[in-house]
Design a protein around this motif. Sequence first.
Motif, PDB file in Angstrom:
ATOM      1  N   VAL A 222      21.590  33.690  12.331  1.00  0.00           N
ATOM      2  CA  VAL A 222      20.470  32.935  12.900  1.00  0.00           C
ATOM      3  C   VAL A 222      21.050  31.766  13.693  1.00  0.00           C
ATOM      4  N   ASP A 223      20.750  31.732  14.980  1.00  0.00           N
ATOM      5  CA  ASP A 223      21.234  30.660  15.857  1.00  0.00           C
ATOM      6  C   ASP A 223      20.218  29.524  15.862  1.00  0.00           C
ATOM      7  N   LEU A 224      20.648  28.347  15.420  1.00  0.00           N
ATOM      8  CA  LEU A 224      19.747  27.198  15.297  1.00  0.00           C
ATOM      9  C   LEU A 224      19.819  26.247  16.490  1.00  0.00           C
ATOM     10  N   HIS A 225      20.565  26.592  17.528  1.00  0.00           N
ATOM     11  CA  HIS A 225      20.578  25.750  18.718  1.00  0.00           C
ATOM     12  C   HIS A 225      19.153  25.684  19.287  1.00  0.00           C
ATOM     13  N   ILE A 226      18.715  24.510  19.666  1.00  0.00           N
ATOM     14  CA  ILE A 226      17.309  24.299  20.036  1.00  0.00           C
ATOM     15  C   ILE A 226      16.884  25.156  21.208  1.00  0.00           C
ATOM     16  N   GLU A 227      17.795  25.425  22.162  1.00  0.00           N
ATOM     17  CA  GLU A 227      17.432  26.237  23.320  1.00  0.00           C
ATOM     18  C   GLU A 227      17.154  27.692  22.940  1.00  0.00           C
ATOM     19  N   LYS A 228      17.581  28.109  21.743  1.00  0.00           N
ATOM     20  CA  LYS A 228      17.298  29.458  21.245  1.00  0.00           C
ATOM     21  C   LYS A 228      15.959  29.512  20.522  1.00  0.00           C
ATOM     22  N   ILE A 229      15.426  28.345  20.196  1.00  0.00           N
ATOM     23  CA  ILE A 229      14.178  28.279  19.426  1.00  0.00           C
ATOM     24  C   ILE A 229      12.990  27.920  20.290  1.00  0.00           C
ATOM     25  N   ARG A 230      13.184  26.955  21.208  1.00  0.00           N
ATOM     26  CA  ARG A 230      12.065  26.454  22.008  1.00  0.00           C
ATOM     27  C   ARG A 230      12.419  26.455  23.483  1.00  0.00           C
ATOM     28  N   ASP A 231      11.509  26.947  24.307  1.00  0.00           N
ATOM     29  CA  ASP A 231      11.707  26.944  25.759  1.00  0.00           C
ATOM     30  C   ASP A 231      11.489  25.567  26.369  1.00  0.00           C
ATOM     31  N   ASP A 232      10.800  24.691  25.649  1.00  0.00           N
ATOM     32  CA  ASP A 232      10.476  23.369  26.193  1.00  0.00           C
ATOM     33  C   ASP A 232      11.381  22.282  25.623  1.00  0.00           C
ATOM     34  N   HIS A 233      12.592  22.663  25.196  1.00  0.00           N
ATOM     35  CA  HIS A 233      13.460  21.740  24.485  1.00  0.00           C
ATOM     36  C   HIS A 233      13.817  20.499  25.309  1.00  0.00           C
ATOM     37  N   GLN A 234      13.798  20.605  26.643  1.00  0.00           N
ATOM     38  CA  GLN A 234      14.196  19.463  27.466  1.00  0.00           C
ATOM     39  C   GLN A 234      13.190  18.325  27.387  1.00  0.00           C
ATOM     40  N   PHE A 235      11.997  18.584  26.824  1.00  0.00           N
ATOM     41  CA  PHE A 235      10.978  17.548  26.715  1.00  0.00           C
ATOM     42  C   PHE A 235      10.899  16.955  25.304  1.00  0.00           C
ATOM     43  N   LEU A 236      11.804  17.353  24.404  1.00  0.00           N
ATOM     44  CA  LEU A 236      11.767  16.905  23.017  1.00  0.00           C
ATOM     45  C   LEU A 236      12.818  15.831  22.786  1.00  0.00           C
ATOM     46  N   ASP A 237      12.478  14.856  21.931  1.00  0.00           N
ATOM     47  CA  ASP A 237      13.486  13.857  21.588  1.00  0.00           C
ATOM     48  C   ASP A 237      14.318  14.356  20.416  1.00  0.00           C
ATOM     49  N   SER A 238      15.363  13.616  20.046  1.00  0.00           N
ATOM     50  CA  SER A 238      16.321  14.080  19.042  1.00  0.00           C
ATOM     51  C   SER A 238      15.680  14.275  17.670  1.00  0.00           C
ATOM     52  N   THR A 239      14.724  13.431  17.320  1.00  0.00           N
ATOM     53  CA  THR A 239      14.057  13.561  16.013  1.00  0.00           C
ATOM     54  C   THR A 239      13.228  14.835  15.956  1.00  0.00           C
ATOM     55  N   GLU A 240      12.485  15.111  17.021  1.00  0.00           N
ATOM     56  CA  GLU A 240      11.680  16.331  17.063  1.00  0.00           C
ATOM     57  C   GLU A 240      12.564  17.567  17.035  1.00  0.00           C
ATOM     58  N   ILE A 241      13.681  17.534  17.747  1.00  0.00           N
ATOM     59  CA  ILE A 241      14.597  18.675  17.772  1.00  0.00           C
ATOM     60  C   ILE A 241      15.125  18.966  16.374  1.00  0.00           C
ATOM     61  N   LEU A 242      15.550  17.928  15.657  1.00  0.00           N
ATOM     62  CA  LEU A 242      16.078  18.131  14.303  1.00  0.00           C
ATOM     63  C   LEU A 242      15.005  18.695  13.374  1.00  0.00           C
ATOM     64  N   ASP A 243      13.784  18.178  13.454  1.00  0.00           N
ATOM     65  CA  ASP A 243      12.685  18.684  12.614  1.00  0.00           C
ATOM     66  C   ASP A 243      12.436  20.164  12.878  1.00  0.00           C
ATOM     67  N   ILE A 244      12.430  20.552  14.141  1.00  0.00           N
ATOM     68  CA  ILE A 244      12.183  21.950  14.495  1.00  0.00           C
ATOM     69  C   ILE A 244      13.316  22.841  13.987  1.00  0.00           C
ATOM     70  N   GLN A 245      14.560  22.381  14.138  1.00  0.00           N
ATOM     71  CA  GLN A 245      15.707  23.170  13.692  1.00  0.00           C
ATOM     72  C   GLN A 245      15.700  23.359  12.174  1.00  0.00           C
ATOM     73  N   VAL A 246      15.400  22.299  11.433  1.00  0.00           N
ATOM     74  CA  VAL A 246      15.381  22.387   9.974  1.00  0.00           C
ATOM     75  C   VAL A 246      14.250  23.291   9.505  1.00  0.00           C
ATOM     76  N   THR A 247      13.091  23.169  10.129  1.00  0.00           N
ATOM     77  CA  THR A 247      11.959  24.042   9.773  1.00  0.00           C
ATOM     78  C   THR A 247      12.300  25.499  10.038  1.00  0.00           C
ATOM     79  N   TYR A 248      12.932  25.771  11.178  1.00  0.00           N
ATOM     80  CA  TYR A 248      13.318  27.136  11.527  1.00  0.00           C
ATOM     81  C   TYR A 248      14.370  27.662  10.542  1.00  0.00           C
ATOM     82  N   PHE A 249      15.301  26.800  10.137  1.00  0.00           N
ATOM     83  CA  PHE A 249      16.311  27.181   9.144  1.00  0.00           C
ATOM     84  C   PHE A 249      15.648  27.558   7.822  1.00  0.00           C
TER      85      PHE A 249
END
Length: 310
Positions: A222-249
């Motif tokens: 399972v690849d947890l890099h944000i660009e593999k999870i969300r297409d709109d990653h360029q509009f997310l801040d670091s806190t939102e990115i970490l939350d999304i990655q942990v939830t996906y994990f």
Amino acid sequence: MKYKLGEFVRFVEERREGYITRIIDDATIAVTDEDGFEIPVLASQVTRVHGQGADIQTENTPVQEAEFISNGIFLAAAPNKKAGSVMHIHLINTTSYQLLATLTTEKSHKFKGEFNGVIWSKSAVQMHSASLNELDHWPKFHLQVLLFASEGTELKKPIEFSEKFRAKDFSGAKKNTEYLDQPAWLIQLDSNEPIIDAQKLKGSFYKPPAENQQVENPGKEVDLHIEKIRDDHQFLDSTEILDIQVTYFRKSLDAAIVHKIPAIVFIHGSGNGTLRNEIYKVISKHPQVKTFMDAHKERFGYGGTEVFLK
């Protein structure tokens, strides 16, 4: 000479050209070339290249129609097609009303008039441009709209919209509109619904269909890099990115347990170690985890963790 975001310019003293992606100050701009490098340069050292640059605005002329349409006024945000780091803000009028609109920005309690004008029925105008790279520093937008029709209509209250945009406001899917020649994020200003429901926007992109309750097999990696999870990653801040990655994990780990997978690799990257530490917190105390270790160092270095399940 005053330049605008998204304009196409050429350097005077060297063979280089590109799009204006940032206004640094009154005398300095930043130009992004075809290789994606942003170069600070004095405004006096570039010249416009006509026929290219900022998006062409929709023609703003009156349209006569038989049926009166009373709703459908939108604020639209669309990235420049040739300089994606520039966002253009449009006002779209799909109604039969004529609109008189003003846009004022507020920053550090200082106000600046950005736009005023008439928007005819069935037309759109570009009111403002800003750099996506500086989204956290965008001003607050104050938009005021008066609606006018010559006869046979109800009296409509003026529209007032004030908003400080954040990355989460652009996390939903873009929509097509006939008034712009590209997809855009749309906010309906004359809807009875809340203008912006940030939580709804934030969750709309990554929400499983209600009818599909089957747990999907996550596979062996399972690849947890944000660009593999969300297409709109360029509009997310670091806190939102970490939350999304942990939830996906967590979701992938639960799915591996459901499917009785003996071992699964999570690719988190090396980076600053924040995501890896969050993963370790979960798996070190998880009752279904037997053990874990760095995965395939020859492939991932310290950027992957293999989890063995009971």
